[in-house]
Each structure stands twice: as C-alpha cells, then as structure tokens.
Design an enzyme around this catalytic site. Structure first.
Site, mmCIF file in Angstrom:
data_model
loop_
_atom_site.group_PDB
_atom_site.id
_atom_site.type_symbol
_atom_site.label_atom_id
_atom_site.label_comp_id
_atom_site.label_asym_id
_atom_site.label_seq_id
_atom_site.Cartn_x
_atom_site.Cartn_y
_atom_site.Cartn_z
ATOM 1 C CD GLU A 158 28.599 36.378 38.617
ATOM 2 O OE1 GLU A 158 28.705 37.199 39.536
ATOM 3 O OE2 GLU A 158 28.862 35.180 38.747
ATOM 4 C CD GLU A 234 33.057 34.547 36.451
ATOM 5 O OE1 GLU A 234 33.109 34.493 37.701
ATOM 6 O OE2 GLU A 234 32.734 35.571 35.821
HETATM 7 C C1 GLA Z 1 31.808 36.458 39.919
HETATM 8 C C2 GLA Z 1 32.300 37.501 38.944
HETATM 9 C C3 GLA Z 1 33.801 37.430 38.729
HETATM 10 C C4 GLA Z 1 34.519 37.267 40.044
HETATM 11 C C5 GLA Z 1 34.008 36.015 40.733
HETATM 12 C C6 GLA Z 1 34.655 35.735 42.067
HETATM 13 O O1 GLA Z 1 31.539 35.316 39.290
HETATM 14 O O2 GLA Z 1 31.647 37.390 37.698
HETATM 15 O O3 GLA Z 1 34.205 38.597 38.077
HETATM 16 O O4 GLA Z 1 34.266 38.381 40.823
HETATM 17 O O5 GLA Z 1 32.658 36.170 41.003
HETATM 18 O O6 GLA Z 1 36.019 35.647 41.959
#
Ligand code: GLA
Length: 577
Positions: A158, A234
């Site tokens: 991210e 995700e």
């Molecule tokens: C983001 C991050 C993950 C995690 C989620 C929340 O998407 O990429 O690693 O921290 O948020 O659980």
C-alpha cells in the site's frame, strides 16, 4: 514449467484462465504445529490459494543475524501449502503494515536517528539489499517457475497511502529480478486516486484493497489499468482491535454479499484475514492518527477462522458461497483441535522488579537518558534511574516524551503513571531529605505500523526535568524479558506491589489448547515455559489469552507473569472458553 501470468483481463495458469480465491494466513501468528490444520481448513472452505506477508523484523532480529527456525520457518509453511496443493502469494514487501510491530521493519534501523524509511535513501536500501540476499534465495526454489507453489510476489505494501517515490518501488522490483524472482509481481493499494498514483509501478500489476463498495473500487482500478484482471488483494471482512476500544465485528451476511458480488464479477480475491492468529510476544503494532493506539495481543480479526482456528458462521457462509460459485463439493474439515479446562492455579512465588534487576539486565550509564534503539534494544521495557539531590520542596516532573507508558517511583515507592495518549497534569515530587532515587519504568507498547509517524523510537525520547532543571546522569536497565525463566524467585514472596514477577506451575497429563483468564490482574505479560504469550490488560477489549496446546508439555509447565501494578488475587484460570 508452470506459468502464471495475466492476459486480456484474466489471470492465466498454464494457459487456462483462473480466478484466484485466496485467504490470508500469517505463519508468524500461528504455532507451526497448527499450520497444516489452518491450511486444511482454508482448502476445505473452497479456497485455492494462501497469502502471507514476510516480516523482516522476525527474520533479521539483529542486523546481520537471521532466524528461519520455528515460527519464522517460512519455507516450511510454503511447503505445507504445497503439500496440500494450494498456490501461494508471498508479500515480502519489506514493509508489511499488518498491525505488526513497526510494520515489519526491524527496530535496529532506528539506531541511525536520521534514517529515511520507505524511499530511495541509500542507507535504508542497503539494509534491504542485505536482507534480500538472504531471504530471496530461500524463496526462489518455491517459485512456480521452479515447480513450487509461489505464483506471485508483492512489491512494498500500500505504498501510495504512504509516499510517492516510484524510484524506490523500482529498486525493490530490481532486487527481486536480480535474485531471479521470475513470477508475476504486483503492488496493492487503496482505490483512491492518490493511492493508485503513488503506489503503481509501470509494467507491474496493480491490485486494490477494501472492505466494501467493490464495484467502485474496481472501476477506479480499471481507469488506471484497463487491460489487466481485477483483484482485491485485501478484502477486509473483519478488523483488528486497539486496547481501550470496542471489539470489532462485522456481520457475516454483509461480508457474504460483498464476497459473492466480487466472485460474480469474475474478480480474484484475497480474504484478509482468513485466519488472523495471535500477536505473540511484543510483536503487536500500533496506529497513530490522532493519538497513539496500541493493538491488542489477539489478531482474531473477526475472521472466518477465529483466533483458536475454529470455523465461524462467516466460514460456513463463505464455504456455501464458494460451493455455489465453483460447483465443487466442499472437502471435509479436519478433526477439531481439543480445547480443555485445566482449572485454577495459584502463583506461589514472586520477586519484585527492583530486586531482580541484576538477574535480568546489564546496566548502562549515560549523561542523557537514551532511547531503546540507541541502546540496541528492540522490545520490552526499560528502567531509567537517577539520583536527585535534596532537600527540595514540591516540584513538577516533566518527561519529554514517553513512548509509550511509564511507571514512576521515588525510592522504589510508586508515585504515578504517564501515558503517551493522555494529557494529564504532571506529577509532583518533594524530597524532604538529602536525596532520593527517581526510577522511571517505560513500556514499549508496539511501534507504529502505519502512516507518516512510522519512525517511532521507544523509551524516553528527549529528557526529564523537575520544574526547569534538567536531570542528568542516568543508569538504564534494558528489559527485553527474554530470560525470565532464569529468574531466582524468593521462597517467601517479596513486596508484591508495583512491577513484580509471579510464578506458578500448571501440571497436566496431556497438552491441549486452553484459554487463560486473568481476572484481578491489571496489566503485564504472560510467559509459558519461557515463551512470551503476549500482553494482558484489564482495560480490554481483550480479557483472556489464547494458549495453543503445542506450547504446553505433559507434566509441569512454568507460568510467569510480569505484572506491572499488582493483583487482587494470585490465581489464574485455564478454561475451555
Ligand atoms: C492495510 C494493510 C494491511 C493491514 C490492513 C488492516 O490494508 O495493507 O497490512 O494493515 O490495512 O488490517
């Protein structure tokens, strides 16, 4: 040689279009004896792929020292997935976020106070290079191009939520390529414009992360990447908890609707988390948006498999949806893992922290108080002590700044606490006699794992003053608490207020999973046969600790609590639920 690539908006495995239905399971949050069980349950739910991050701080605990044994045995986890015929997505990012300490970055990076993280900054890149020289050759034999199960790997994590330095992302990509990582590479980002703009790398597949509004997120991705398959890397079907907050839950029906919608669109999905597990030891992370918020020990995440590895309502709903979607009958679930009540034990021995210091730590002296990182300490507690001259009337005590919580003592008498997230009146102290010893016990409650405040040093950051007079000449005791099983406990309990170690014995016939209840205890860590199970804290929302059976043995098990504030009773209970 198996191949996995993209073509005409599809993932293609060996020339056939495939929809990736993946679940996130982090090997580092589960005891290795249960890896196979959790993966079997993923498969029995109808998934074809498992996804895991790789946390750098677990694998390189000290610079140049590597660990791939026990819980850190990532290749064994990958082999277990392969044995079960699951494909694997690996995210060795090297930053992972994941509510994990410092987002997976090793705390020793902060020894250089000027380090710049997650950008094209040579000293930072050199450390990644050295780590990848060890990690990537271990992963290489498990790539699908070598007949292994790894079909794709992620660059950073991210990144667009954090920065906009594409050259840095390219550098990581080049490291992968140099090491012969010839599987599909991808990035993952939130679906907002600035996130996609900051996180995308030319020629590399982008995926998106979200919990709802799938259509909007994929439309946004399609605007930036019209010709590639769409994947939610995700799918947040639950959420994590901070201390002092409500426990998060998400309605299974709501999750099911979004899941079904994505599958119906032909999108690929990674369910984050499929099984969350536990932040053992000191490995929980923290957030800091408006204030510092440490994450709890449990990473249950309200996921389809709960922290204990049990299928929930969400699990069965997803399984039903997948059966309908793929037309394949679900596989049987493995036999449930036994969970037992072992009753109540009494913590019969104890020793106060001040009496045990010399057994736990080598003191270091310095004119200024130093941070943990300056002293080469990664996790745990640190005790700062200095002598104050007297007599002197009441003065106010200022500590700039405390990361994260502190207990203050004058001549070993408890005065009060400071907490990073609280703006409270300074403590006052008065010294009627010649002098007194000031002790400040600081607890590292987890480094920030997300956002611009990522660089989170621990301990006392600036200095300590009484009114306007700065206090110099400190003795510091780093307390990593990795040696509590060597403590000599007094036969007759010493003082039992303030920070104290308590010891008890759990005698059992046969190990099984159990849940530790700590009613009456305030805050601390629990160690079982020397293994740090994690933090407990009466403020909740987490009230119990999950103790997996493989950490127990037949016969006597040594239980140690490091309790910061004292207890109403000396009992702890091992229950079924
Ligand atoms: C983001 C991050 C993950 C995690 C989620 C929340 O998407 O990429 O690693 O921290 O948020 O659980």
């Amino acid at each position: 040689m198996p191949t996995f690539k993209t073509r005409n908006q599809h993932f293609i495995l060996d020339n056939e279009p495939i929809q990736i239905i993946s679940g996130a399971i982090h090997y580092f949050r589960i005891v290795p004896q249960y890896w196979e069980d959790r993966l079997l349950k993923l498969k029995a739910c109808g998934f074809n792929t498992v996804e895991t991050y790789v946390p750098w701080n677990l694998h390189e605990p000290r610079e140049g020292e590597y660990n791939f044994e026990g819980i850190p045995n990532v290749t064994e986890f990958i082999q277990t997935a392969q044995k079960l015929d699951l494909m694997v997505f690996v995210r060795p990012s090297p930053y992972i976020c994941a509510e994990w300490e410092f987002g997976g970055l090793p705390s020793w990076l902060l020894k250089d106070a000027n380090i710049k993280l997650r950008c094209y900054y040579e000293p930072y890149l050199e450390k990644i290079r050295a780590y990848y020289n060890v990690l990537l050759p271990k992963l290489k034999p498990f790539l699908c191009t070598e007949n292994g199960p790894i079909i794709a790997m992620q660059i950073e994590n991210e990144y667009g939520s954090f920065g906009n330095d594409t050259r840095y992302l390219e550098y990581i990509k080049d490291l992968f390529v140099e090491h012969g990582i010839d599987v599909l590479l991808f990035t993952s980002d939130g679906p907002a414009d600035h996130m996609l703009q900051g996180g995308m790398v030319p020629g590399i597949l982008e995926t998106v992360n979200f919990g709802s509004a799938a259509k909007e997120a994929f439309n946004s991705l399609r605007r930036y990447q019209p010709d590639e398959p769409i994947m939610c890397m995700e799918f947040w079907n639950g959420w994590f908890d901070h201390w002092m907050e409500e426990h998060h839950v998400r309605d299974p029906e709501d999750v099911g609707r979004v899941f079904e919608e994505m599958l119906g669109m032909g999108a690929s999905v990674n369910v984050y988390m499929f099984h969350g597990g536990t932040n053992f030891g000191f490995y929980n992370g923290a957030n800091h948006i408006k204030r510092y918020e440490p994450t709890v020990t449990s990473y249950d995440y309200d996921a389809p498999l709960n922290e204990y590895g049990e299928p929930t309502k969400k699990y069965f709903l997803m399984r039903e949806i997948l059966t309908k979607h793929t037309g394949k009958a679900p596989l049987d679930l493995p036999k449930p893992i036994e969970r037992k009540s072992f009753g109540t034990i009494e913590m019969t021995k104890s020793i106060n922290l001040f009496d045990s210091l010399h057994q736990l730590s080598e003191p270091i002296t310095s004119v200024f108080p130093k941070t943990m990182e300056e002293l080469g300490q990664d996790y745990g507690f640190i005790l700062y002590e200095t002598m104050i001259s007297g007599p002197r009337p009441k003065q106010q005590l200022f500590i700039r700044e405390i990361h994260d919580g502190a207990l203050i003592f004058l001549d070993n008498q408890f005065l009060g606490t400071y907490e990073r997230w609280e703006n409270k009146q300074p403590l006052t102290l008065e010294i009627p006699k010649e002098g007194a010893k000031l002790s400040i016990l600081v607890e590292n409650m987890g480094r920030i794992n997300y956002g611009p405040l990522l660089k989170d040093h621990k301990g006392i950051i600036e200095g300590v003053h009484l009114d306007n007079q700065l206090l110099f000449n400190w003795t510091m005791y780093p307390l990593r608490l990795d040696n509590v099983n060597q403590l000599h406990f007094a036969k007759n309990p010493s003082i039992e207020y303030g920070p104290t170690f308590f010891k008890g014995e759990l005698i059992i016939d046969k190990p099984a999973d159990t849940i530790v209840h700590l009613d009456g205890w305030a805050k601390g860590n629990l160690f079982i046969n020397g293994f740090n199970l994690g933090r407990y804290w009466e403020v909740g929302p987490q009230k119990t600790l999950y103790l997996p059976g493989p950490l127990l043995k037949s016969g006597m098990n040594e239980i140690i609590l490091f309790e910061l504030h004292g207890t109403k009773n000396k009992k702890i209970h091992f229950e079924c639920n």
